[in-house]
Design a protein around this motif. Structure first.
Motif, PDB file in Angstrom:
ATOM      1  N   LYS A   1       0.833  -1.210   0.000  1.00  0.00           N
ATOM      2  CA  LYS A   1       0.000   0.000   0.000  1.00  0.00           C
ATOM      3  C   LYS A   1       0.866   1.259   0.000  1.00  0.00           C
ATOM      4  N   THR A   2       1.902   1.266   0.823  1.00  0.00           N
ATOM      5  CA  THR A   2       2.788   2.430   0.897  1.00  0.00           C
ATOM      6  C   THR A   2       3.485   2.642  -0.442  1.00  0.00           C
ATOM      7  N   TRP A   3       3.977   1.546  -1.018  1.00  0.00           N
ATOM      8  CA  TRP A   3       4.683   1.614  -2.298  1.00  0.00           C
ATOM      9  C   TRP A   3       3.772   2.160  -3.397  1.00  0.00           C
ATOM     10  N   LEU A   4       2.548   1.621  -3.477  1.00  0.00           N
ATOM     11  CA  LEU A   4       1.609   2.081  -4.492  1.00  0.00           C
ATOM     12  C   LEU A   4       1.216   3.536  -4.265  1.00  0.00           C
ATOM     13  N   SER A   5       1.065   3.924  -3.014  1.00  0.00           N
ATOM     14  CA  SER A   5       0.712   5.319  -2.712  1.00  0.00           C
ATOM     15  C   SER A   5       1.795   6.271  -3.211  1.00  0.00           C
ATOM     16  N   ARG A   6       3.039   5.872  -3.007  1.00  0.00           N
ATOM     17  CA  ARG A   6       4.151   6.712  -3.455  1.00  0.00           C
ATOM     18  C   ARG A   6       4.109   6.878  -4.973  1.00  0.00           C
ATOM     19  N   ILE A   7       3.870   5.775  -5.686  1.00  0.00           N
ATOM     20  CA  ILE A   7       3.792   5.845  -7.146  1.00  0.00           C
ATOM     21  C   ILE A   7       2.631   6.733  -7.565  1.00  0.00           C
ATOM     22  N   LEU A   8       1.485   6.566  -6.869  1.00  0.00           N
ATOM     23  CA  LEU A   8       0.300   7.342  -7.241  1.00  0.00           C
ATOM     24  C   LEU A   8       0.528   8.839  -7.057  1.00  0.00           C
ATOM     25  N   LEU A   9       1.189   9.231  -6.000  1.00  0.00           N
ATOM     26  CA  LEU A   9       1.444  10.656  -5.780  1.00  0.00           C
ATOM     27  C   LEU A   9       2.250  11.238  -6.942  1.00  0.00           C
ATOM     28  N   ARG A  10       3.216  10.456  -7.432  1.00  0.00           N
ATOM     29  CA  ARG A  10       4.010  10.942  -8.563  1.00  0.00           C
ATOM     30  C   ARG A  10       3.127  11.052  -9.810  1.00  0.00           C
TER      31      ARG A  10
ATOM     32  N   GLU B   1       1.966  20.033   0.152  1.00  0.00           N
ATOM     33  CA  GLU B   1       2.475  19.286   1.313  1.00  0.00           C
ATOM     34  C   GLU B   1       1.338  18.955   2.267  1.00  0.00           C
ATOM     35  N   HIS B   2       0.447  19.917   2.511  1.00  0.00           N
ATOM     36  CA  HIS B   2      -0.668  19.679   3.428  1.00  0.00           C
ATOM     37  C   HIS B   2      -1.683  18.737   2.822  1.00  0.00           C
ATOM     38  N   ARG B   3      -1.950  18.911   1.544  1.00  0.00           N
ATOM     39  CA  ARG B   3      -2.953  18.066   0.898  1.00  0.00           C
ATOM     40  C   ARG B   3      -2.495  16.607   0.892  1.00  0.00           C
ATOM     41  N   GLU B   4      -1.237  16.379   0.562  1.00  0.00           N
ATOM     42  CA  GLU B   4      -0.752  14.993   0.445  1.00  0.00           C
ATOM     43  C   GLU B   4      -0.822  14.252   1.779  1.00  0.00           C
ATOM     44  N   VAL B   5      -0.366  14.889   2.857  1.00  0.00           N
ATOM     45  CA  VAL B   5      -0.387  14.172   4.144  1.00  0.00           C
ATOM     46  C   VAL B   5      -1.825  13.881   4.556  1.00  0.00           C
ATOM     47  N   LEU B   6      -2.707  14.843   4.303  1.00  0.00           N
ATOM     48  CA  LEU B   6      -4.085  14.677   4.745  1.00  0.00           C
ATOM     49  C   LEU B   6      -4.797  13.571   3.975  1.00  0.00           C
TER      50      LEU B   6
ATOM     51  N   SER C   1      -0.579   5.055   8.353  1.00  0.00           N
ATOM     52  CA  SER C   1      -0.114   5.564   9.639  1.00  0.00           C
ATOM     53  C   SER C   1       0.867   6.720   9.391  1.00  0.00           C
ATOM     54  N   TYR C   2       1.185   7.440  10.448  1.00  0.00           N
ATOM     55  CA  TYR C   2       2.141   8.539  10.295  1.00  0.00           C
ATOM     56  C   TYR C   2       3.494   8.012   9.816  1.00  0.00           C
ATOM     57  N   THR C   3       3.869   6.832  10.331  1.00  0.00           N
ATOM     58  CA  THR C   3       5.137   6.231   9.913  1.00  0.00           C
ATOM     59  C   THR C   3       5.125   5.923   8.412  1.00  0.00           C
ATOM     60  N   GLU C   4       4.007   5.360   7.945  1.00  0.00           N
ATOM     61  CA  GLU C   4       3.899   5.027   6.525  1.00  0.00           C
ATOM     62  C   GLU C   4       3.875   6.288   5.671  1.00  0.00           C
ATOM     63  N   ILE C   5       3.175   7.306   6.116  1.00  0.00           N
ATOM     64  CA  ILE C   5       3.127   8.562   5.372  1.00  0.00           C
ATOM     65  C   ILE C   5       4.527   9.169   5.278  1.00  0.00           C
ATOM     66  N   ALA C   6       5.253   9.112   6.398  1.00  0.00           N
ATOM     67  CA  ALA C   6       6.627   9.636   6.405  1.00  0.00           C
ATOM     68  C   ALA C   6       7.478   8.887   5.379  1.00  0.00           C
ATOM     69  N   GLU C   7       7.223   7.585   5.275  1.00  0.00           N
ATOM     70  CA  GLU C   7       7.963   6.760   4.329  1.00  0.00           C
ATOM     71  C   GLU C   7       7.614   7.130   2.890  1.00  0.00           C
ATOM     72  N   VAL C   8       6.337   7.314   2.624  1.00  0.00           N
ATOM     73  CA  VAL C   8       5.886   7.662   1.266  1.00  0.00           C
ATOM     74  C   VAL C   8       6.484   8.984   0.820  1.00  0.00           C
ATOM     75  N   LEU C   9       6.463   9.960   1.737  1.00  0.00           N
ATOM     76  CA  LEU C   9       6.862  11.322   1.364  1.00  0.00           C
ATOM     77  C   LEU C   9       8.336  11.601   1.607  1.00  0.00           C
ATOM     78  N   GLY C  10       8.984  10.708   2.356  1.00  0.00           N
ATOM     79  CA  GLY C  10      10.403  10.929   2.631  1.00  0.00           C
ATOM     80  C   GLY C  10      10.644  12.091   3.571  1.00  0.00           C
ATOM     81  N   VAL C  11       9.772  12.237   4.575  1.00  0.00           N
ATOM     82  CA  VAL C  11       9.929  13.316   5.565  1.00  0.00           C
ATOM     83  C   VAL C  11       9.879  12.689   6.956  1.00  0.00           C
TER      84      VAL C  11
END
Lengths: 178, 154
Positions: free
Chosen positions: A70-79, A129-134, A143-153
């Motif tokens: 899920k995290t991996w796919l989310s990262r691809i989708l954001l791009r 930045e705000h839209r993506e995290v939300l 989770s916050y950990t997964e979001i941090a992983e997706v966004l690299g923050v």
């Protein structure tokens, strides 16, 4: 098919069609919801998800499984969503429209069409930045950990951005809130 | 009545998302019972999540899912075909290499037979057919000399 992620990936890498369908079934609806929250037009959102899955299946072998699927796919989708924005911007010569108002919706008895337009409009007015995290939190349930992983923050940044994003949305959607 | 600020209100968002540790969550719950500012913030955040959820449908339409299934099938087929093509190319390269190796080793064997024939002939006839100009002829010379010593025919 009830497979763990590791086995699902192993089979999909081997070209197992059933495993590939399982990935679409498990993660497709969530990706579509995430895309709809990021991209105004439903057709554009479907294109974004299709491009996301296409890229994911092409690069399955390079997925190192340090994150969840899920995290991996989310990262691809954001791009892909960002690419969709840029393409739309170029098409509309600077008039980027994320409100979905180009697709007039018939007012429903429960006002659901209005709420959809107003929410997408409010989300569009947030910073990227705000839209993506939300949306990763509200529509992908990461989770916050997964979001941090997706966004690299850092996780602290995620927590701070979500708090500020919600404060902004509260102001813009106050008509829908108690 | 205007609510005052609370310096813990920033943590209500994380509490709403279940991101506080067990101890921190317990302390927050105790605080919420006493702080109208934070309690009000939590109610608002829950309502906001509900609004966001209603605005974007959870279910994916069947035609859209059908399109995504077709995408997965199409991409995986192309990936498998490309992999098969690469494997076939590699197998063909191995076959060519084997063919070259067999051909060159055959030529080497033929030369070895010629070399063996020269010293074999010398060993049998005790006569070197030509002056030793290379290793083969030198070997033949030595063999003849050794065999002659053994038979006392120097």
């Amino acid at each position: 098919m009830d497979l763990g992620e590791a086995e699902l990936l192993r089979r999909a890498r081997g070209g197992d069609q059933a495993a590939c369908r399982e990935i679409v079934e498990r993660f497709g609806p969530g990706l579509l919801r995430l895309a709809r929250s990021l991209v105004g037009q439903p057709a554009d959102a479907e294109d974004v998800v299709q491009e996301t899955l296409s890229a994911a299946f092409r690069t399955l072998r390079s997925f190192e499984e340090r994150a969840s699927i899920k995290t991996w796919l989310s990262r691809i989708l954001l791009r892909q969503a960002a690419r969709s924005h840029r393409a739309r911007y170029r098409r509309e010569a600077g008039a980027l429209d994320l409100t979905g108002q180009a697709e007039p919706a018939a007012p429903a008895a429960d006002g659901s069409a209005d709420i959809g337009i107003d929410v997408r409009s409010a989300l569009a007015e947030l910073s990227t930045e705000h839209r993506e995290v939300l949306v990763l939190r509200e529509y992908q349930g990461l989770s916050y950990t997964e979001i941090a992983e997706v966004l690299g923050v850092p996780m602290g940044t995620v927590e701070s951005r979500i708090h500020r994003a919600r404060q902004e949305l509260k102001a813009r959607l106050r008509d829908y809130l108690p | 009545m205007t609510m005052g600020a609370c310096d813990r209100v920033r943590k209500v968002s994380a509490y709403h998302d279940g991101e506080l540790g067990a101890e921190e969550a317990r302390l927050m719950e105790a605080h919420l019972a006493e702080c109208p500012v934070c309690a009000g913030e939590l109610r608002t955040l829950r309502a906001l999540s509900g609004v966001l959820s209603r605005a974007v449908p959870l279910e994916a339409p069947e035609p859209v899912m059908a399109r995504l299934y077709a995408t997965a099938s199409d991409v995986r087929e192309r990936v498998v075909i490309r992999l098969a093509e690469r494997l076939m190319a590699a197998a063909a390269a191995v076959l060519v290499a084997c063919g070259v190796l067999l051909w060159t080793s055959g030529r080497t064997s033929a030369n070895a037979e010629l070399q063996a024939a020269a010293w074999e002939r010398a060993a049998v006839t005790l006569h070197v057919e030509a002056a030793p100009t290379g290793e083969d002829q030198q070997l033949a010379q030595w063999i003849v000399q050794d065999l002659s010593k053994e038979t006392g025919n120097d």
